[in-house]
Motif scaffolding. Structure first.
Motif, PDB file in Angstrom:
ATOM      1  N   GLY A 116      12.306  23.060  40.703  1.00  0.00           N
ATOM      2  CA  GLY A 116      11.295  23.319  41.722  1.00  0.00           C
ATOM      3  C   GLY A 116      11.731  22.839  43.096  1.00  0.00           C
ATOM      4  O   GLY A 116      11.509  23.524  44.110  1.00  0.00           O
ATOM      5  N   ALA A 117      12.375  21.663  43.145  1.00  0.00           N
ATOM      6  CA  ALA A 117      12.840  21.107  44.418  1.00  0.00           C
ATOM      7  C   ALA A 117      13.916  21.986  45.040  1.00  0.00           C
ATOM      8  O   ALA A 117      13.929  22.211  46.265  1.00  0.00           O
ATOM      9  N   MET A 118      14.837  22.496  44.215  1.00  0.00           N
ATOM     10  CA  MET A 118      15.906  23.355  44.730  1.00  0.00           C
ATOM     11  C   MET A 118      15.356  24.682  45.245  1.00  0.00           C
ATOM     12  O   MET A 118      15.742  25.160  46.324  1.00  0.00           O
ATOM     13  N   ILE A 119      14.425  25.275  44.487  1.00  0.00           N
ATOM     14  CA  ILE A 119      13.852  26.562  44.897  1.00  0.00           C
ATOM     15  C   ILE A 119      13.050  26.411  46.178  1.00  0.00           C
ATOM     16  O   ILE A 119      13.243  27.154  47.159  1.00  0.00           O
ATOM     17  N   LEU A 120      12.137  25.434  46.200  1.00  0.00           N
ATOM     18  CA  LEU A 120      11.298  25.243  47.376  1.00  0.00           C
ATOM     19  C   LEU A 120      12.106  24.737  48.568  1.00  0.00           C
ATOM     20  O   LEU A 120      11.902  25.182  49.698  1.00  0.00           O
ATOM     21  N   GLY A 121      13.040  23.806  48.309  1.00  0.00           N
ATOM     22  CA  GLY A 121      13.863  23.276  49.393  1.00  0.00           C
ATOM     23  C   GLY A 121      14.685  24.357  50.064  1.00  0.00           C
ATOM     24  O   GLY A 121      14.768  24.422  51.299  1.00  0.00           O
ATOM     25  N   THR A 122      15.292  25.225  49.259  1.00  0.00           N
ATOM     26  CA  THR A 122      16.089  26.327  49.810  1.00  0.00           C
ATOM     27  C   THR A 122      15.202  27.296  50.584  1.00  0.00           C
ATOM     28  O   THR A 122      15.568  27.749  51.682  1.00  0.00           O
ATOM     29  N   TYR A 123      14.030  27.577  50.045  1.00  0.00           N
ATOM     30  CA  TYR A 123      13.114  28.508  50.726  1.00  0.00           C
ATOM     31  C   TYR A 123      12.562  27.900  52.012  1.00  0.00           C
ATOM     32  O   TYR A 123      12.332  28.619  52.997  1.00  0.00           O
ATOM     33  N   TYR A 124      12.370  26.571  52.011  1.00  0.00           N
ATOM     34  CA  TYR A 124      11.830  25.893  53.189  1.00  0.00           C
ATOM     35  C   TYR A 124      12.801  25.876  54.360  1.00  0.00           C
ATOM     36  O   TYR A 124      12.429  25.494  55.475  1.00  0.00           O
ATOM     37  N   LEU A 125      14.064  26.288  54.126  1.00  0.00           N
ATOM     38  CA  LEU A 125      15.003  26.416  55.250  1.00  0.00           C
ATOM     39  C   LEU A 125      14.487  27.413  56.278  1.00  0.00           C
ATOM     40  O   LEU A 125      14.887  27.377  57.446  1.00  0.00           O
ATOM     41  N   ASN A 126      13.576  28.302  55.820  1.00  0.00           N
ATOM     42  CA  ASN A 126      12.964  29.265  56.739  1.00  0.00           C
ATOM     43  C   ASN A 126      11.902  28.619  57.616  1.00  0.00           C
ATOM     44  O   ASN A 126      11.515  29.180  58.649  1.00  0.00           O
ATOM     45  N   TYR A 127      11.446  27.434  57.224  1.00  0.00           N
ATOM     46  CA  TYR A 127      10.349  26.777  57.942  1.00  0.00           C
ATOM     47  C   TYR A 127      10.805  25.572  58.756  1.00  0.00           C
ATOM     48  O   TYR A 127      10.156  25.207  59.742  1.00  0.00           O
ATOM     49  N   TYR A 133       3.053  33.902  49.682  1.00  0.00           N
ATOM     50  CA  TYR A 133       2.756  34.013  48.253  1.00  0.00           C
ATOM     51  C   TYR A 133       3.896  33.514  47.378  1.00  0.00           C
ATOM     52  O   TYR A 133       3.666  33.147  46.212  1.00  0.00           O
ATOM     53  N   PHE A 134       5.109  33.481  47.908  1.00  0.00           N
ATOM     54  CA  PHE A 134       6.221  32.954  47.129  1.00  0.00           C
ATOM     55  C   PHE A 134       6.027  31.455  46.892  1.00  0.00           C
ATOM     56  O   PHE A 134       6.163  30.975  45.756  1.00  0.00           O
ATOM     57  N   VAL A 135       5.715  30.717  47.949  1.00  0.00           N
ATOM     58  CA  VAL A 135       5.466  29.277  47.819  1.00  0.00           C
ATOM     59  C   VAL A 135       4.300  29.039  46.869  1.00  0.00           C
ATOM     60  O   VAL A 135       4.345  28.144  46.011  1.00  0.00           O
ATOM     61  N   GLN A 136       3.270  29.847  46.979  1.00  0.00           N
ATOM     62  CA  GLN A 136       2.100  29.671  46.122  1.00  0.00           C
ATOM     63  C   GLN A 136       2.430  29.945  44.657  1.00  0.00           C
ATOM     64  O   GLN A 136       1.991  29.205  43.768  1.00  0.00           O
ATOM     65  N   LEU A 137       3.204  30.990  44.382  1.00  0.00           N
ATOM     66  CA  LEU A 137       3.555  31.317  43.001  1.00  0.00           C
ATOM     67  C   LEU A 137       4.419  30.231  42.364  1.00  0.00           C
ATOM     68  O   LEU A 137       4.205  29.849  41.204  1.00  0.00           O
ATOM     69  N   VAL A 138       5.388  29.724  43.113  1.00  0.00           N
ATOM     70  CA  VAL A 138       6.232  28.634  42.600  1.00  0.00           C
ATOM     71  C   VAL A 138       5.374  27.405  42.329  1.00  0.00           C
ATOM     72  O   VAL A 138       5.507  26.746  41.283  1.00  0.00           O
ATOM     73  N   THR A 139       4.470  27.105  43.254  1.00  0.00           N
ATOM     74  CA  THR A 139       3.581  25.948  43.095  1.00  0.00           C
ATOM     75  C   THR A 139       2.670  26.132  41.892  1.00  0.00           C
ATOM     76  O   THR A 139       2.443  25.188  41.119  1.00  0.00           O
ATOM     77  N   ILE A 140       2.143  27.327  41.702  1.00  0.00           N
ATOM     78  CA  ILE A 140       1.274  27.615  40.556  1.00  0.00           C
ATOM     79  C   ILE A 140       2.019  27.386  39.244  1.00  0.00           C
ATOM     80  O   ILE A 140       1.483  26.791  38.299  1.00  0.00           O
TER      81      ILE A 140
END
Length: 447
Positions: free
Chosen positions: A139-150, A188-195
């Motif tokens: 989860g940390a790798m997926i969200l961390g990599t995606y958060y590079l956009n933020y 929705y990607f962040v939300q789905l991963v979090t769910i």
């Protein structure tokens, strides 16, 4: 009474969590845990520690504005301990030291993880820790990599992703964005991963272990346990029920004017997060009173036994429903999935709900009485109490407005919600005594 007779496994677990809260409070209260200029009282540090240990997420201070990076790390460790259980990590450390897990320690593990027998507990602890760390890292790798956009710098993105993964999987409800997941209300990607992370933590560790064994392919005809069948079916039913019900209640209210996918994800996420996670993609106060009452009910049910979540648990609700159905059909036993339920489990489910409701209403009355001159709405108090007792963490924003005494009541509710009502009741139990006689049996009128 000797000390070893008084300190039953149930009392030792309760005492261990209380001591852990005190130690955590002191660590969070120390200057290096706070941001420069932050004014954190010890009562606020104590409330935060209790909320983290119970993986609830109710807060009286803004987390990123109050705690330094060291404080956030300490908070993360506390959340991890609260999520997987103090005995899980203790068992792991004990095994690393090459020590044998004796019977007394196995009893503590059984209480901490709400198990019913001693068989296979050490392997369960290994599996819990391994599965939890693996899921959190993914989860940390997926969200961390995606958060590079933020985020502008990579380490901030992975820092945020790691904490988000931890708090989602443990259903802790804490955040270091300062605004929960509201900044990702339309991502929705962040939300789905979090769910998925929330679901993995709340579904129950024994379920995750059985799913791993099933997908490993080691058994040609793998049979899931009755616990897993009841847990998964009940959890998924409530997830769908919550999503549809929230949408039906709000489609002409807060959702009016929203496109279909916004309505879907607000309903879905709030149905999932109400089950013990406490993360939010919107200001919950926008919802109408019927929806807030529904969410309060979902928080009261909570997650599954032997999971990171609280509440009366899904199996309690399922066993009660099945028992009532059997009674209505004129049956003396309760059958489900080709098995019969044990009488003790049936009694336990009704006892848990009865005690839960008594404590819940008593707390609502006490806080309403204490805060009668504060102008707080009854709905907000009901919602707050349900959130604390169900170790959820959703709030209508009144936590910091409550008096110290009301906050202490919430701390007690979070503490009881974490250790579980069964452990609490057994901690009050005296040593078993044999009954050498019986009185004549007489029927009474019920209902």
């Amino acid at each position: 009474m000797k000390l070893n007779q008084f300190l039953t496994p149930f009392r030792i677990i309760i005492l261990s969590y209380f001591i852990l809260i005190l130690i955590s409070s002191i660590l969070l209260y120390l200057p290096f845990s706070q941001q420069p200029g932050a004014a954190l009282s010890f009562s606020e540090a104590f409330f935060t520690a209790a909320s983290a240990i119970s993986v609830t997420g109710l807060i009286v201070v803004n987390t990123p504005e109050t705690f330094s990076p060291i404080g956030i790390i300490i908070l993360s460790v506390i959340i991890q301990l609260g999520g997987i259980g103090i005995m899980t990590l203790g068992t792991f450390v004990w095994m690393i030291m090459g020590k044998k897990i004796v019977l007394s320690q196995r009893m503590l593990i059984m209480v901490d993880q709400n198990q019913v027998n001693l068989a296979g507990l050490v392997n369960l602890m290994k599996n819990i820790l391994g599965i939890a760390i693996l899921i959190e890292l993914i989860g940390a790798m997926i969200l961390g990599t995606y958060y590079l956009n933020y985020f502008d710098v990579w380490y901030e993105a992975y820092y945020q992703g790691a904490f988000a993964s931890l708090t989602a999987f443990t259903n802790a409800g804490f955040d270091i964005t300062g605004n929960s997941l509201i900044p990702f209300a339309h991502d929705y990607f962040v939300q789905l991963v979090t769910i998925l992370l929330i679901l993995a933590g709340a579904i129950g560790f024994p379920v995750l272990v059985e799913l791993r064994e099933y997908f490993s392919g080691k058994h040609e005809k793998y049979r899931f346990s009755l616990f897993t069948k009841i847990t998964v079916s009940t959890y998924m039913f409530l997830l769908v029920f919550g999503t549809v019900s929230i949408w039906l209640l709000e489609r002409g209210q807060h959702y009016a004017g929203m496109v279909w996918h916004e309505q879907l994800f607000f309903s879905l996420f709030n149905s999932v997060t109400a089950r013990s996670a406490g993360l939010a993609t919107m200001d919950i106060t926008y919802y109408s009173i019927p929806t807030l009452l529904l969410i309060s009910g979902l928080m009261i049910v909570g997650a599954s036994p032997s999971s990171v979540g609280g509440g009366i648990r899904t199996t309690t609700l399922a066993v009660m429903f099945l028992t009532i159905r059997s009674f209505a059909l004129g049956k003396k036993d309760v059958k489900v999935f080709g098995r019969e339920l044990h009488d003790e489990d049936i009694r336990k489910s009704f006892i848990v709900l009865s005690v839960f409701i008594f404590i819940l209403f008593t707390s609502i009355i006490l806080i309403s009485s204490i805060e009668r001159d504060s102008g707080l709405e009854l709905m907000a108090i009901i919602f707050e109490v349900s959130s604390a007792f169900g170790t959820c963490g959703l709030s209508m924003g009144i936590t910091s407005e409550l008096s110290t005494l009301s906050q202490f009541i919430l701390v007690l509710l979070m503490f009881i919600g974490r250790i579980g009502l069964v452990a609490l009741l057994f901690s009050m139990k005296r040593a078993d005594t044999k009954t050498h006689y019986h009185y004549p049996v007489e029927r009474v009128i019920i209902g």
